[in-house]
Design an enzyme around this catalytic site. Structure first.
Site, PDB file in Angstrom:
ATOM      1  N   CYS A 188       0.852  -1.190   0.000  1.00 15.62           N
ATOM      2  CA  CYS A 188       0.000   0.000   0.000  1.00 15.62           C
ATOM      3  C   CYS A 188       0.889   1.241   0.000  1.00 15.62           C
ATOM      4  O   CYS A 188       1.807   1.350   0.815  1.00 15.62           O
ATOM      5  CB  CYS A 188      -0.916  -0.007   1.217  1.00 15.62           C
ATOM      6  SG  CYS A 188      -1.887   1.510   1.396  1.00 15.62           S
TER       7      CYS A 188
ATOM      8  N   ASP B  34      -0.490  -5.892   0.144  1.00 16.93           N
ATOM      9  CA  ASP B  34      -1.773  -6.184  -0.485  1.00 16.93           C
ATOM     10  C   ASP B  34      -1.634  -7.435  -1.348  1.00 16.93           C
ATOM     11  O   ASP B  34      -0.547  -7.729  -1.838  1.00 16.93           O
ATOM     12  CB  ASP B  34      -2.217  -4.989  -1.353  1.00 16.93           C
ATOM     13  CG  ASP B  34      -2.707  -3.825  -0.506  1.00 16.93           C
ATOM     14  OD1 ASP B  34      -3.399  -4.068   0.488  1.00 16.93           O
ATOM     15  OD2 ASP B  34      -2.378  -2.675  -0.837  1.00 16.93           O
TER      16      ASP B  34
END
Ligand SMILES: [Ca+2]
Ligand SMILES: [Ca+2]
Ligand SMILES: [Ca+2]
Ligand SMILES: [Ca+2]
Ligand SMILES: [Ca+2]
Ligand SMILES: [Ca+2]
Ligand SMILES: [Ca+2]
Ligand SMILES: [Ca+2]
Ligand SMILES: [Ca+2]
Ligand SMILES: [Ca+2]
Ligand SMILES: [Ca+2]
Ligand SMILES: [Ca+2]
Ligand SMILES: [Ca+2]
Ligand SMILES: [Ca+2]
Ligand SMILES: [Ca+2]
Ligand SMILES: [Ca+2]
Lengths: 165, 165, 165, 165, 165, 165, 165, 165, 165, 165
Positions: free
Chosen positions: B56, B63
C-alpha cells in the site's frame, strides 16, 4: 436394439474394436470420421477432454490440461474414440501451450472441414501461473467466419476464479 | 520428443535456465518474448496469476490479488516465466490497486504491441471492502479498438458473489 | 459504547495506533498479547490467515500459503493485529514450508504459553505439487497433551479436493 | 389449525406481537423462553445467525459475524424472535470477538439452564485475518460436561477453506 | 518503496490516519477523492462491500446486504477507506432497500462526476423473500448513457440461485 | 534472506538445479531426502499431487489420478521436487490402480522410514466407474501402528459426491 | 422383470395406486410399512425430504424445511410414498420447529419399532435466524441406545455455512 | 432514525402491522404498492422467492418452486410483505407450472403497470423431470417491449446444471 | 511398459476383450476377480458408480442412483469391468432401493470373501423424497466385524445437503 | 381447489392415470399435448431431465446423459409425464449422442409445432471424453428462425468446468 446400423459406420475402426494400440507420438492420422445425418441443420457438438497431457518443449516436464472442443459439422464428424487416441498421441510431444491448441484445431479442420470450430485449453499452473489459450475458426467468406469473430469478441468475458488449489 | 526446437526460442532466457535471480523492485525489463507461430490467426492467450502481492503506497502494508491477463498476439508473445518474474518485482512496490493494473497493461503493450489486451485484478479486502480494477486496450484505429470498447461495455455484467470469507 | 475498557488493554500497542511500520524480516518480537477474561473456561480461538508469503530457501522464489492457527488460551492471548505484523515479517524470509509452520507454532507457544495450539499451512503448488504441513502442541503432562495426540490422529481424515486450479 | 395452543405460550411476548421495539444497546433481558415439551429426551436445537454485527472496542469500527448456537434443552427453551432481538442489541456494543462469544453463551446459560450449549462465531476479516472463537458448556458433574470436553477435543478438525473473497 | 508519492494524495485524509471516528448517521460528506492517473483511458474500478447494514424504515429492524459498486472514472476517484466510512454511516439510517441503492449512486455521482457508475444491492431475506435492487447511470448525451442502457438491458440475465440458506 | 542454509541441504540435488532430466520409466531411485529439523515433535506433511498419470496394464490406455500423500517424519523427509520426478516416472508404467498406490507407499517407507504414512489415489472413471485406493502404514509395534489402524477404520466415512461430470 | 413379488407387498396401498388423495391435516395413520427382507443385518435407510412445509403456531405463516430421516429397521420399514403423504399432512398444521421434529420421530417409532432412528430438520430463516432441530432414539437397554447417545455427542460437529442466500 | 417517513407509506398496510392473517386461496387483492421515489430513472428491483408452493391441478399433490421476479418501476412498486402474502395464497391453488408464472406476471402488471417485468419459476422434479417456465413483458410500443424481446432471446443461454440431488 | 504381466491376470476375461455382450437381467455370475498382490496389508479399494439404474418393482418405472462400494481385500479382488457389467445387469430388474444395496453387498461377499465391505446407494427423488440405503459387513468373529459396527455407528453423521435440484 | 379444470385437459391421458406401462423401445407416439392458455405471449418452458439413458449403437453399452429441453409454445404444449415416458423409451435404443439430440428435437417439433425449441444433451464420459450435443430450431421465415441463429452463435460461450469427477 433399434438405431444406427453397422453399415452406416464403415469409417469407424477404433470404436468397439478388438484391440486398440495406443500411440504416444503425435499422430493426426489417428483421427477418423463418420457421416453427419443432419447436414441441413446447424447444430453443435462439444467434447470435454480433461485428460490431456504433453511435454514442455524447453524442460521436458509434463504439462496437464483440460481441452474443450466445439464445432458445427458439415459432412464429416470426428469419431470420439479416434479423438481420444489422437489426444493421447500428444503424450510424449513437446510444445508450448499456445501451439498445442492451434495444432489440434488445424488437424480437426483438415479432417472434418467443419462450418465452425473452437478449441480451448486450460492448463495447470507452472511457477504459480496457468495459461488458457483459445482459438476458433469459421469457414472463410461465410457467416461462420463472422460467428468466429463474434465468439472471439465475447470469449471468456466472465472468467472462472482460479486460486491454484 | 517432437515439437518446438530450441533454436526457435532464442529470446527466452529465463525458462529452464540454470539459475534464476528474483528481483523485488518493480522492473519491466524482466519481461521477455518469443515469436508467434500463428500470426495470421486471431487467437487468445490468458494468464491466471493468483500469487500477486504489492505494498500500500500510504501505509506500506502488503496487499494481495489475483491478476487475470488476456491478449491477442501479433508478432511477440510474452514468455510465462518472464511474466512471473515481472509480477514478482511488484513485491516491494507501493501503488494503488488501480495504478498497478494500468501499469501492468502499459508494460505489456510496450513489450508485445498486441492486437488486444485486458488486465483484471481481484484484491483481498481492506476494511471490509475489496477492489477489482479492470483495464483493456485495442490497437487504435483497428477493429481491436472496438473490441476493447465492447468488452468494457459488458465487463463483469454477472459478478461473482463476494462475502469476505 | 459499552464493553472492554481501554485500561484493560495496556499491552496492545499496534491496534488502532497512529502509525504502523511494517517489517519484512522475520521478527517474533512483533507479537503482543492481551489478557484472557475467561481463564476458567476451555475455549478456542481460530485465526484464518490467507495472506501469507515467504521465500524458497533454495531458489529465492516467493511462496504463498493460507495459515490456520487455533488455540486454547490460559492467561495471554495473541492480539490479532500484532499477529498480522508477525506473519508479514516472513515476507523476505527463506525456509521450507515444513519449517515455517513449526517456527510459527514455537513462537506462539513462547508468547502465550497456551494450553493447546495447532498450526496448519496450505501452500500453492510448485511443480504441480502442493504441500500442507500441520503441527500441534498440548502442555506436557496435561490432558491437552492428549488432545494434541488425538487431533494428530484424526487430522485431515477427510481432505479437501485439490486440482491445481 | 392444529398444534401448539396459545395458552402454552404465555412467556412469549415478542413473537407475533403488535409492535416490536429494537434495542441496540446490549440487553440480555430481551431473551424470553417457552417450555420444552420433550424434557425426557436429549435432543438438539441449533440457530444459524448470519446477521450479527458489533463494534470494535478499540477503534469503534463495525465488525460482522455469523453466530452458530446449539444446545440441548432441559425445561426452558429460548424463543427465536427474542434471540434475534438480543443479538440485535450488540449492534452498538464494543467488545473483542472472543468476549462476545463468551457473553452470548453465559447469557443463554443464565436464561435456560441448558444441559449443554455451544456458541461459534465466524467473523469477517480485519487486516487480512479473520477470527472464529468457539466456546461450549455442559452441566457440571454430569455427562454433559464430558460432552463439552469431547466436542472441544474434536472441534473444527476439518476447517472450511477461507480465502478472504 | 517506489510508487505513488504522498504529495500526490493531498485529498486523502482517512487512509492511514492516526485516529478514525466512525459515524453511524447517514453522512455523504465522509466521501473523499484522489485524482485519476489514467484519465485518457476508459477503465473500471469495482468495490465489493459485503458489510452493509441499515434499518427498516417501518419497523426499525436491521437489514443486511452486500453492495457492489462499479464505475469508470474521469478526474476524481473515490478513496476506499472514505467509502467504507460512508457506507458505515447508513448503520442507523432507515430506508427501503430500493432507496438505499439510489442514494448511494446519487452521492457517488455528486462526488466523482464519473463517466459511468452502477450500484447493486443483494439483501438477506425478510419473510422468506430477498430484494436485490440495481441502478446505473451514464453521463447524459455521451456514449456512457448508452452503456448504462445496454447494461440495464442485460442486467442479471443469468441470476444466482437463492435458497435462503 | 534469513532461514535454512545451503549447507543444510546437501542431499537435495534436484531443487534449483541447472538441468533436470525427466524419466518416464518407473524409477524409485529418483527420490531424495533432507533432514527433519523437528524430530522431537510428531507433525504432519501432506502432498497434493493432481498430475499423476500411468498406463493400464491390460490395454495400455493412459489413466489419470490425483494422489494424496501424508506422513509423520522421523529423520528423513522426502524433498518435493524429487517426489515430482518420481511420480512422473510412472508415466509409461503399467499397473492396476490398487498396485500403484501400494508401490508409492512402499517406496516412500523405504526412503524415509517414517513414523506414519498414508497414500490415497482418486482416479478418473473408465466405463463409468472410478476407483479410489487407499493404503496406510504405522511403524510396527509402536503407537503409529495403532494410528494406521484407527485411520483405516474411519477412512472416507463421509465420501465426496462423484457424478462423472 | 425379476425382483420383489407383488404378494410380498400386501401392506403397501399407496404406491402405484389408482388414485391418491392428499390430506393436509396432520394424520399419522397415513403411514404404511412393508417387511424387512434382511432382519439379521444392521443396515441404514435414509430419506431426504426437501419439500416439507408447515404453519407457525403463533402467526399462521408458512414455514419451510428440509427433513432428513435415517433409521435401522427391525421388522417393519416405512414405505416411501406413505411417508410422503404423511409429511404432506403437516401442510396446514401449526407447530414450533422443535415439536415437528419430535412428532415425526415419535410417529415413526410407533409405526416401525426401529432399532435406531434420527430426524433432522433444517428450516429457512425467519427474522434472519434459521432453526435446525435434531432428535434421535435407540431401543432402550440395547446397544442402539448407546448409538443414539454417541451420535448426539458428535452431531453437527462440522456444521454447514449458512448465509441466508 | 433518518430516512423514509411513515406518511410516505400510506398504502402499505401489511408491513409492521399488528396482526397478519394468511390466506391460502389465490387472492391477487392482497398485493399492495408504495410510490417510486426515483421515477425519472430506469432501475431494477428483483425478488428472490424460494418458498413458493402450490398444488398439481390433476393430482392435488403439492409442488414446490423458487420464483424470481424482476421489474423496472414507473409509479407504483409492489411492497414486499404484500408480495409474500400474495405468493402464500397459491398454497392451496391448483395449476400447471406454466400457468402459475403467467398468472403472477399478469397480476403484477395489473398492480404496478411497470415499464418492464419478468417472472421465472424453477420447480422441483416430478417423475425425474423439473420444469422452469419464464415469461416477460415490456410496455407495448415502447423500448421496454424491445427489452422484453431481447431478454427472451438471450434467456437461460447458460443454464445451471441440474442433477436432481 | 513395466508392471503387471498378462499371466498374472488369468481370471480376467472382460477387460480388454474383443467383444463385450451386455446383459440387462440380474446376473451375479458376471463378476470376476483377480488376485490381491498385497494380502499382508489392510488397505481399501473404493468404486464410485454414478450410472446405476433399475426398475421400481411396483410401477416398472426406471430408478437412478449413484452406488459407492468400498472394501478391504483378502485374496480376491473384484475386477472393475466385470463390476460394471454386473451393475448394468440390474437395468431391467425390479426391486426396492433397500433390497438392491443388500443384494449387491451379498454378491460381492460371495465373490471375494473380503475382510470388510460397505455399499451405499444414493437414489434420485420420487415424489419429492430420495432414499439412501447403506449396508456394511465385517468378517464374523474378527476385528473387521467391529469395524463394520463402528462405521455404522458414525455413518452419515454429517450428511450432504439435498434440495432436489 | 381453484385453477385448471379437468375438462381443459382432455388430451392428457398419462398424468394421474391409474396404471402406467413403461415402454423401453423408442416410441414417439407416447408424447401428448395440452393447450397453451397464453398463446398471445412469447414465453419459455424448460425441462431438466437428468435421468436419460440409451445404448451405444456399436458396443451395446449403456450411456447416460442429462437432457435440457427449452421451447416457446404456440398452441400445443408437451405434457411432462408423457415426455418422461417418451424419454424412457430410449432406454434400449442404440444411437450416437448426436443423433439422439436431433431425434428428440424433431419429434417435439412434429408434436407441438413450437415457435422455437432447443435441446442440449450432456453425456457422461466414455474413454475420458464426454460429448455435449446441442441443436435448436425456429420457425422458418419468422423472427424465431433468427432467434435460433443468435442462440447458436452464443451457445455455451462460458462453458462449465468438467473434470470427470
Ligand atoms: Ca481447486
Ligand atoms: Ca481453486
Ligand atoms: Ca467467499
Ligand atoms: Ca478447481
Ligand atoms: Ca472464499
Ligand atoms: Ca444453500
Ligand atoms: Ca462432479
Ligand atoms: Ca466435475
Ligand atoms: Ca457465502
Ligand atoms: Ca443458498
Ligand atoms: Ca448460502
Ligand atoms: Ca452434479
Ligand atoms: Ca444438484
Ligand atoms: Ca442439490
Ligand atoms: Ca440447489
Ligand atoms: Ca470435479
Amino acid at each position: 436394439m433399434s438405431g444406427r446400423k453397422d453399415d452406416e459406420l464403415p469409417s469407424v475402426s477404433h470404436l468397439g474394436s478388438e484391440q486398440t494400440t495406443y500411440t504416444f507420438d503425435y499422430d493426426p492420422s489417428l483421427l477418423e470420421t463418420f457421416e453427419n445425418n443432419h447436414p441441413n441443420r446447424d447444430y453443435v457438438v462439444k467434447f470435454n477432454c480433461p485428460e490431456f497431457t504433453t511435454l514442455c518443449p524447453k524442460t521436458g516436464q509434463p504439462d496437464f490440461a483440460t481441452i474443450y472442443i466445439r464445432y458445427i459439422p458439415e459432412v464429416n464428424m470426428v469419431e470420439s474414440k479416434s479423438l481420444k487416441l489422437y489426444l493421447f498421441s500428444f503424450r510424449n510431444h513437446g510444445g508450448f501451450h499456445e501451439d498445442a491448441i492451434n495444432t489440434i484445431m488445424n488437424d480437426l479442420i483438415d479432417l472434418m472441414d467443419p462450418r465452425f470450430i473452437e478449441v480451448w485449453g486450460k492448463f495447470t499452473p507452472r511457477g504459480g501461473i496457468s495459461i488458457d489459450p483459445y482459438a476458433n475458426y469459421g469457414r472463410p467468406e461465410t457467416k461462420y467466419e463472422q460467428m468466429a469473430e463474434q465468439r472471439l469478441l465475447y470469449h471468456d468475458l466472465y472468467p472462472e476464479a482460479v486460486d491454484n488449489r
